[in-house]
Structure formats: C-alpha cells, structure tokens
Design an enzyme around this catalytic site. Sequence first.
Site, PDB file in Angstrom:
ATOM      1  N   GLU A 122      29.008  43.972 -34.250  1.00 60.46           N
ATOM      2  CA  GLU A 122      30.112  42.767 -33.831  1.00 60.46           C
ATOM      3  C   GLU A 122      31.368  42.796 -33.763  1.00 60.46           C
ATOM      4  O   GLU A 122      32.608  41.794 -34.267  1.00 60.46           O
ATOM      5  CB  GLU A 122      29.237  41.545 -34.260  1.00 60.46           C
ATOM      6  CG  GLU A 122      28.147  40.612 -34.487  1.00 60.46           C
ATOM      7  CD  GLU A 122      27.552  39.564 -34.895  1.00 60.46           C
ATOM      8  OE1 GLU A 122      28.393  38.825 -35.487  1.00 60.46           O
ATOM      9  OE2 GLU A 122      26.367  39.091 -33.891  1.00 60.46           O
ATOM     10  N   GLU A 149      28.858  35.682 -43.935  1.00 59.77           N
ATOM     11  CA  GLU A 149      29.299  34.709 -42.673  1.00 59.77           C
ATOM     12  C   GLU A 149      27.639  33.519 -42.934  1.00 59.77           C
ATOM     13  O   GLU A 149      27.792  32.546 -42.335  1.00 59.77           O
ATOM     14  CB  GLU A 149      28.378  35.847 -41.949  1.00 59.77           C
ATOM     15  CG  GLU A 149      27.274  35.686 -40.797  1.00 59.77           C
ATOM     16  CD  GLU A 149      27.066  36.681 -39.364  1.00 59.77           C
ATOM     17  OE1 GLU A 149      26.962  36.894 -38.821  1.00 59.77           O
ATOM     18  OE2 GLU A 149      26.001  37.172 -40.165  1.00 59.77           O
ATOM     19  N   ASP A 158      34.679  32.068 -32.996  1.00 58.78           N
ATOM     20  CA  ASP A 158      35.113  32.535 -34.348  1.00 58.78           C
ATOM     21  C   ASP A 158      36.047  32.425 -34.170  1.00 58.78           C
ATOM     22  O   ASP A 158      36.519  31.961 -35.320  1.00 58.78           O
ATOM     23  CB  ASP A 158      34.585  33.743 -35.044  1.00 58.78           C
ATOM     24  CG  ASP A 158      33.702  33.810 -34.340  1.00 58.78           C
ATOM     25  OD1 ASP A 158      32.072  34.015 -33.528  1.00 58.78           O
ATOM     26  OD2 ASP A 158      32.501  34.573 -36.148  1.00 58.78           O
ATOM     27  N   ASP A 166      34.431  39.958 -34.915  1.00 62.23           N
ATOM     28  CA  ASP A 166      33.488  39.266 -36.451  1.00 62.23           C
ATOM     29  C   ASP A 166      32.656  38.962 -37.255  1.00 62.23           C
ATOM     30  O   ASP A 166      33.237  38.455 -38.466  1.00 62.23           O
ATOM     31  CB  ASP A 166      32.269  39.196 -34.880  1.00 62.23           C
ATOM     32  CG  ASP A 166      31.428  38.387 -35.136  1.00 62.23           C
ATOM     33  OD1 ASP A 166      31.913  36.143 -35.464  1.00 62.23           O
ATOM     34  OD2 ASP A 166      30.115  37.774 -35.200  1.00 62.23           O
TER      35      ASP A 166
END
Length: 467
Positions: A69, A333, A76, A63
């Site tokens: 993560e 992100e 993703d 991620d």
Amino acid sequence: MGFRYAEVTGLTSAPSLEDFTGEVFHTGFRRAGAFACSDPLLTRLQQNIQWSHRSNTMGIPTDCPQRDERCGYTGDMQFFMPTALYNGGLAAFMHKWLTDLCADSQFPDGRFKDHAPDFGMNGGVVGWGEAGVICPYLCYKTYGDTANIQAHLPAMKRFADYLIATANPDHTRGPDCVGLGDWLHMGGGASLEVIGSAYYAYILSLIAEMADAVGDRQAAEQYGGQAAAARAAFSENYLLPDGRVKDSSLTGFALALTMDLVPPDKLEALSAAFAEEVKAQNYRLTTGFLGTPRLLMALGQIGRHDLAERLLMQRECPSWLYPVTVGATTVWERWNGWTKEKGFENPGMNSFNHFAFGSVGEYFFRHILGISQPPEGRGFSAFRIAPVIPDCLTWAAGSYEGIGGRIEVRWEKADGKVRLDVIVPANTTAEIYLPAGAAGSPAAYLEKGEKGFFCGAGKYRFDFSCT
C-alpha cells in the site's frame, strides 16, 4: 521500504553501533508544529504521529511504507490532514498532490478515485473520494490561498453534480452507495447510509463556500441550496427523537456534529445520547478511520472535554496509548495490531506505520494548546488561543508556525492556579480565552458569549484560577 529493525548477516565478527548510519528520508517539508506535556506517554504519542507522517510522505501521502500500500490512498490523507497541517508546512506538497488528485485522478462521471496518482484500481469509495473536496478546503483554510480552488473547482463541481445525480429523491444517499463503512472500527461505527448522507451534505457545503471565496456566486448559491436540503434530510431521516443517530454508534455522532448536521433544537438530546454512547463503549476507542479523526473534536464541540480526556488517556486496548505502552514508535493501522492476549492480528493487513489514527494530533493543538481559527478565519492572520486545562496534565507547551509566523503557547498549573504564556507573531492578532470557572472547557466559556483578550504581536502572560 520503511523499517524499524535491520538484520545484518554474513559478518565474521560482531559490528558496533558506530558502524551504521541511519538516514531519514522523506519529502522535505518543514516542521510547523511542536507539542509536549507532563504525561510522557502523550508526548511519545505525538512523536509517533510525527514519525508516521514523515515516513508516509514520499512525494505522495502513502498508506504505509512497508507493504503493497505504498501508494497515494486519498482517504488516509483526508482523515489525517488536519493533524498533518499542524505538524508540517505542506503548502507546496499539497499543491502538487492536489494536481495528482483533482486533475489526474477523476472518473469521467465525476467521482474522484481512491488513489492519487491512480494506477487503474477501482474508486469512488465514500470517505476516500471526498478527499478531492476536503483536502483543497483544508489547504484554503490553513494557508488562505485560493489558487488550489481556482485550479480545481471545476473538478469539484463535477463531483458535486455526480453526487446530486445519484442521490435519493429525498436528498440522502442510499445504502447502495459504494463504501467501506467506518473502516477498521471495533463496534463504534455507523451505517454506510448514514456515512454517505453525512458526507453528501458536508461536501456540498464546502464546495459552496469555496465557490463563494473565488467569486463564483452561481455555484455558491446552487450548491449551498443543495447542501441546506441535504442537511435537513439528514436531520429528518437519521437524528432520532431520543437523541441517537440512526444505525450508528460513536461515528454517527462525530460525523453529525463536526459536519454541522445537527439543528439547534436537537443538539441537547443528541449531546446527552453521545455521552451515553461513550460510556456504553466503556470509554474505549471503537471508531474506525472515518469516525476517529472527528471523535474528540465532536466531544469538544459540545463542551465534553472530560469525556475526550478520558478517551485520550485510556491505556487499555483499544486506545491511542496502548501501543505506546508496549513500545510502539509509530502509529498502528489497527487498534489491536498486537495485543498481549492474542499477539499479532491478521498478518495480511496489519501495518504498524499508518497515520490515519494519528489524527488525534489535531486535538493536541486545537484544544490542549488551544490554537485554532474562528469559523470565518483563514491563513491564521487572526486566530484564537482557547486552551483546555485537563485534570490529567500539569503543563503543556507547543507551537505552530503558520504562514504569518510562529505562535507559541505554554500553560502550567499548580494549587488551582494556572499560568498561560502566549507569543503572538508580528502582523497577526490573537483572541485569547481563559477557561477559568468553566470546568476546563473553553467551549462552554465561548457559548456564554464571554469576550476574550484581543492581542497584537508580542508576548503575553495570564495568571488565573481554574477550578
């Protein structure tokens, strides 16, 4: 741990730059794609996408590389995978990870988990679990290999059976299905009911196609019939008479179009409403993880590359190029991870190295360079070159090295004239479309039934007008 800056303490004198060596570390996939153009920010964005791809490919598709993560989030990779397959040779990597996903990360009831390998977290989130079908399908289309289908079709069928068993009697999925919605959207999302129902119809159709590819006729007919019923239900329940998608903004339009959920008699009204919604969002990117990968693809599908260009070249936040203008070297992100007005967004979840929004890279290859396959194609043994010639660029160049060889495209325009150079590799054929007289839109040209140039291996040059 991924990093951009390193701090050194405890030295008695200042070091020189030559005292340090930076080693780039990631799974060793070959680079398959290259893209550059006349706009330096767009070229830099492509480099940022590749950096995020490389630094999030560590045996599994992570991620992000710098916080908790660092694990195989399935959603993703599903969102980014069309771009990833253009940029890297991932056949071996995906063969291994699909085993993690389809063989080792499935609940007993058929749902795929949100992480592969799984480490005991909850799962079954809409858009994440569907990676167990979409990722094998994309590998099949890109590499023409049915090995992953043969290995994992039983798992995909279990997932389909779960979806069918838990769907509403009218072949939709209700608001009680588990999901995050259009994650991190900024007003351009869609309701969970619309998202869940769209994915439901789409997943069933992909499983039916893959089953047919490996000779499982019974499964192809069974899931194909369910997919047809789900598509009809989506049209009846969520496509409104005025062309809008119920309880949706841009993401609803993008899902409906790219998942083949819009019947011909509703396409014109929906296309007009979609364009109005882009304008209503002030030509800004307000979609989240689910809508963003499909947004420009959907606009291209209806021949509105002018709107796609405007979204792509937007430099104000939220946009793809805003982070580039403030010095980003990887993909963020959040659209608003840092802004001049506010500074940093929530530090508890604010990665500056995520590849999900880097999914725009597919548009560079599929439309600006024009490298794609016909709907029935697989393995790029026969492919299309149908470049968009946007007003904002004077040239674009790039390549894609598929399993059949290296495809190269370069176009340059000046004074209303365009020169297109194409290299077709050995043992492949290309169908080349020129967007002359079609307002820069090969989609409009193709819809008219115009025939392209059919070319075998070799180097080709086309000079034409583009007004």
